[in-house]
Design a protein around this motif. Structure first.
Motif, PDB file in Angstrom:
ATOM      1  N   UNK A   1     -18.064 -10.052  -9.655  1.00  0.00           N
ATOM      2  CA  UNK A   1     -17.947  -8.600  -9.476  1.00  0.00           C
ATOM      3  C   UNK A   1     -18.268  -7.892 -10.791  1.00  0.00           C
ATOM      4  N   UNK A   2     -19.097  -6.831 -10.718  1.00  0.00           N
ATOM      5  CA  UNK A   2     -19.475  -6.082 -11.892  1.00  0.00           C
ATOM      6  C   UNK A   2     -18.265  -5.329 -12.463  1.00  0.00           C
ATOM      7  N   UNK A   3     -18.280  -5.064 -13.789  1.00  0.00           N
ATOM      8  CA  UNK A   3     -17.141  -4.360 -14.389  1.00  0.00           C
ATOM      9  C   UNK A   3     -16.871  -2.997 -13.758  1.00  0.00           C
ATOM     10  N   UNK A   4     -17.962  -2.243 -13.435  1.00  0.00           N
ATOM     11  CA  UNK A   4     -17.756  -0.936 -12.809  1.00  0.00           C
ATOM     12  C   UNK A   4     -17.099  -1.077 -11.432  1.00  0.00           C
ATOM     13  N   UNK A   5     -17.561  -2.066 -10.682  1.00  0.00           N
ATOM     14  CA  UNK A   5     -16.964  -2.295  -9.372  1.00  0.00           C
ATOM     15  C   UNK A   5     -15.510  -2.728  -9.495  1.00  0.00           C
ATOM     16  N   UNK A   6     -15.212  -3.543 -10.517  1.00  0.00           N
ATOM     17  CA  UNK A   6     -13.838  -3.985 -10.722  1.00  0.00           C
ATOM     18  C   UNK A   6     -12.923  -2.808 -11.041  1.00  0.00           C
ATOM     19  N   UNK A   7     -13.432  -1.869 -11.860  1.00  0.00           N
ATOM     20  CA  UNK A   7     -12.628  -0.691 -12.173  1.00  0.00           C
ATOM     21  C   UNK A   7     -12.391   0.162 -10.931  1.00  0.00           C
ATOM     22  N   UNK A   8     -13.387   0.259 -10.062  1.00  0.00           N
ATOM     23  CA  UNK A   8     -13.215   0.999  -8.814  1.00  0.00           C
ATOM     24  C   UNK A   8     -12.143   0.356  -7.936  1.00  0.00           C
ATOM     25  N   UNK A   9     -12.142  -0.968  -7.883  1.00  0.00           N
ATOM     26  CA  UNK A   9     -11.121  -1.676  -7.100  1.00  0.00           C
ATOM     27  C   UNK A   9      -9.741  -1.400  -7.669  1.00  0.00           C
ATOM     28  N   UNK A  10      -9.610  -1.516  -8.984  1.00  0.00           N
ATOM     29  CA  UNK A  10      -8.314  -1.259  -9.605  1.00  0.00           C
ATOM     30  C   UNK A  10      -7.836   0.162  -9.316  1.00  0.00           C
ATOM     31  N   UNK A  11      -8.737   1.124  -9.500  1.00  0.00           N
ATOM     32  CA  UNK A  11      -8.349   2.525  -9.323  1.00  0.00           C
ATOM     33  C   UNK A  11      -7.971   2.821  -7.871  1.00  0.00           C
ATOM     34  N   UNK A  12      -8.707   2.250  -6.915  1.00  0.00           N
ATOM     35  CA  UNK A  12      -8.411   2.494  -5.500  1.00  0.00           C
ATOM     36  C   UNK A  12      -7.063   1.897  -5.113  1.00  0.00           C
ATOM     37  N   UNK A  13      -6.815   0.668  -5.512  1.00  0.00           N
ATOM     38  CA  UNK A  13      -5.538   0.040  -5.168  1.00  0.00           C
ATOM     39  C   UNK A  13      -4.377   0.733  -5.870  1.00  0.00           C
ATOM     40  N   UNK A  14      -4.600   1.167  -7.113  1.00  0.00           N
ATOM     41  CA  UNK A  14      -3.542   1.900  -7.819  1.00  0.00           C
ATOM     42  C   UNK A  14      -3.203   3.194  -7.094  1.00  0.00           C
ATOM     43  N   UNK A  15      -4.208   3.918  -6.616  1.00  0.00           N
ATOM     44  CA  UNK A  15      -3.963   5.140  -5.855  1.00  0.00           C
ATOM     45  C   UNK A  15      -3.198   4.839  -4.568  1.00  0.00           C
ATOM     46  N   UNK A  16      -3.596   3.787  -3.876  1.00  0.00           N
ATOM     47  CA  UNK A  16      -2.921   3.423  -2.633  1.00  0.00           C
ATOM     48  C   UNK A  16      -1.454   3.074  -2.880  1.00  0.00           C
ATOM     49  N   UNK A  17      -1.173   2.350  -3.941  1.00  0.00           N
ATOM     50  CA  UNK A  17       0.208   1.962  -4.230  1.00  0.00           C
ATOM     51  C   UNK A  17       1.056   3.167  -4.630  1.00  0.00           C
ATOM     52  N   UNK A  18       0.477   4.094  -5.371  1.00  0.00           N
ATOM     53  CA  UNK A  18       1.237   5.284  -5.757  1.00  0.00           C
ATOM     54  C   UNK A  18       1.539   6.169  -4.552  1.00  0.00           C
ATOM     55  N   UNK A  19       0.593   6.239  -3.615  1.00  0.00           N
ATOM     56  CA  UNK A  19       0.841   6.967  -2.375  1.00  0.00           C
ATOM     57  C   UNK A  19       1.957   6.290  -1.582  1.00  0.00           C
ATOM     58  N   UNK A  20       1.891   4.979  -1.465  1.00  0.00           N
ATOM     59  CA  UNK A  20       2.939   4.248  -0.760  1.00  0.00           C
ATOM     60  C   UNK A  20       4.302   4.411  -1.398  1.00  0.00           C
ATOM     61  N   UNK A  21       4.337   4.510  -2.713  1.00  0.00           N
ATOM     62  CA  UNK A  21       5.612   4.703  -3.403  1.00  0.00           C
ATOM     63  C   UNK A  21       6.260   6.026  -3.005  1.00  0.00           C
ATOM     64  N   UNK A  22       5.468   7.087  -2.915  1.00  0.00           N
ATOM     65  CA  UNK A  22       6.002   8.384  -2.511  1.00  0.00           C
ATOM     66  C   UNK A  22       6.556   8.305  -1.091  1.00  0.00           C
ATOM     67  N   UNK A  23       5.828   7.654  -0.199  1.00  0.00           N
ATOM     68  CA  UNK A  23       6.273   7.562   1.191  1.00  0.00           C
ATOM     69  C   UNK A  23       7.570   6.787   1.309  1.00  0.00           C
ATOM     70  N   UNK A  24       7.639   5.618   0.665  1.00  0.00           N
ATOM     71  CA  UNK A  24       8.847   4.797   0.769  1.00  0.00           C
ATOM     72  C   UNK A  24      10.047   5.494   0.139  1.00  0.00           C
TER      73      UNK A  24
END
Length: 448
Positions: A1-24
């Motif tokens: 996986x390219x570094x740019x793609x890896x950063x996109x994966x990290x950022x997307x999952x981080x956003x998803x987890x922060x959203x889930x934290x608010x909901x829980x």
């Protein structure tokens, strides 16, 4: 996986987890949090993510290709807050992200702003709202204006004490003990000075106020939808917090008996002539709780309607001798049924309308009655009263969830979503989110 793609994966999952934290942290069910997290990752172009949620942590696993090792991201849920305004804003943000109205970067910045912002209303108004809710509970139980005013003042003192205890990082269990003891102490003082009121109503109103912060609906929803680990954790938390209330009331009753103060329970009879007052009181309770939990102002009207309906149906069915548990279940079913459509139409998660609208059904007086019968009278019938209170709590939560099941739109997309999530949706997008590829995301960015 390219570094740019890896950063996109990290950022997307981080956003998803922060959203889930608010909901829980806001009391949303595990099924809702899981679906919303998957929706965010799908909007970011990540296919095949797996989500695992416990009561205090969330994990998202993503595998880019079959021959690539999966990566797992974990986030802890460190706080619990009844902030319906933040929940509503995050829910709306997820919908905009799902429709492509905002990019992932914009959504991440907006989420950071929402989670760091203060409450939308002054704190003094929220404290006053808790008092109004306790006053509505007193009127609902047949109290006069004097005891209602005393219940309002007592609830304000309890809330101020609990806020101070929270700043001192005192666990919630001890806050419940202290709040219940304050309510019982006020009742003892009223009894000692022979005040022309029903002191037990102050205790009952205080119990209802403290019960309102317990997320029993989420526990039952998780159990029904198959998330047994989080259901067990939420149920244990609910039992512990309710145990704190019982401990505080028991301590007050024990001290009262030592000084010869026997704050008994006056017989409660439901008079149809008082039905308008009871209906209005239920509506006031629901609106006050919603405001104290920082619900958007546009949600107050459907909340008021649901609270009035809950009180009306419960009163009529109790008068018809259906029993407290079945009367509560029927009223909760109507709240769950109407809360779904009214919440969606006003642009707030149904969870906000459903939880607030069910507040008049909480068994505050039944809990106090059971404790009094056990400690002061010495009758084992108190165990029956406490068991009835438990039955009312379960009937309340299960009735709400059943109403949400029935209220779900019967469409092919909705059925597929329900099959996947195994439960009604109280928060988050209702329809499956079409996954975006990286090429689609770049095309949208160039177009904007």
């Amino acid at each position: 996986m390219e570094p740019d793609e890896q950063r996109e994966v990290y950022a997307t999952i981080d956003l998803a987890l922060r959203v889930g934290e608010v909901l829980l942290s806001s009391g949303a069910g595990t099924a809702d949090a899981t679906a919303t997290i998957l929706g965010v990752t799908a909007a970011g172009g990540l296919r095949g993510c797996e989500v695992d949620i416990t009561f205090t942590s969330m994990a998202v696993s993503y595998q880019a290709a079959p021959d690539v090792a999966p990566e797992t991201h974990i986030r802890l849920v460190r706080y619990r807050s009844q902030d319906f305004s933040r929940l509503t804003d995050v829910d709306r943000l997820v919908r905009h992200l799902a429709r492509g109205d905002v990019t992932r970067e914009e959504a991440s910045r907006e989420l950071a702003r929402l989670t760091s912002a203060g409450p939308p209303y002054p704190r003094w108004s929220a404290v006053l709202a808790w008092g109004v809710m306790a006053g509505g509970a007193t009127l609902l139980l047949g109290g006069g204006w004097l005891i209602t005013l005393l219940a309002v003042l007592t609830a304000i003192v309890i809330d101020l004490n609990n806020r101070w205890f929270s700043r001192q990082r005192l666990p919630a269990f001890y806050q419940q003990v202290a709040g219940a003891f304050v309510a019982t102490a006020v009742a003892l003082v009223l009894y000692a000075v022979h005040a022309p009121v029903k002191p037990s109503l102050v205790v009952a109103a205080g119990i209802i106020m403290l019960l309102a912060g317990i997320a029993l609906t989420g526990a039952v929803q998780d159990a029904i939808t198959g998330y047994y680990v989080t259901a067990a954790a939420r149920s244990l938390e609910a039992m512990l917090l309710t145990g704190g209330i019982i401990a505080g009331v028991s301590l007050g009753l024990a001290l009262g008996l030592k000084f010869g103060l026997n704050v008994g329970i006056e017989p409660q009879t439901i008079q149809l002539a008082n039905l308008p007052i009871m209906v209005v009181s239920g509506s006031v309770m629901a609106v006050a709780f919603a405001y104290a939990s920082y619900a958007p102002l546009r949600a107050l009207l459907p909340v008021a309607v649901m609270g009035a309906l809950a009180s009306l149906i419960f009163t009529l069915m109790t008068r018809a001798s259906f029993g407290p548990a079945w009367s509560t279940a029927a009223a909760a079913f109507v709240v769950g049924l109407g809360g779904y459509s009214s919440g969606r139409r006003t642009g707030v998660p149904p969870l906000v309308v459903v939880v607030a609208g069910s507040i008049p059904l909480l068994p505050g007086l039944t809990i106090y009655k059971g404790l009094y019968e056990l400690m002061a009278v010495g009758q084992l019938i108190g165990i029956v009263s406490l068991t009835t209170a438990v039955a009312i709590g379960v009937a309340l939560a299960s009735g709400l969830i059943l109403g949400e099941y029935v209220a779900q739109p019967i469409r092919r997309e909705a059925r597929r979503l329900e099959d996947r999530l195994a439960g009604p949706r109280l928060v988050g997008p209702r329809r499956p989110i079409r996954r975006r590829t990286a090429r689609t995301t770049r095309r949208r960015r160039r177009a904007s």
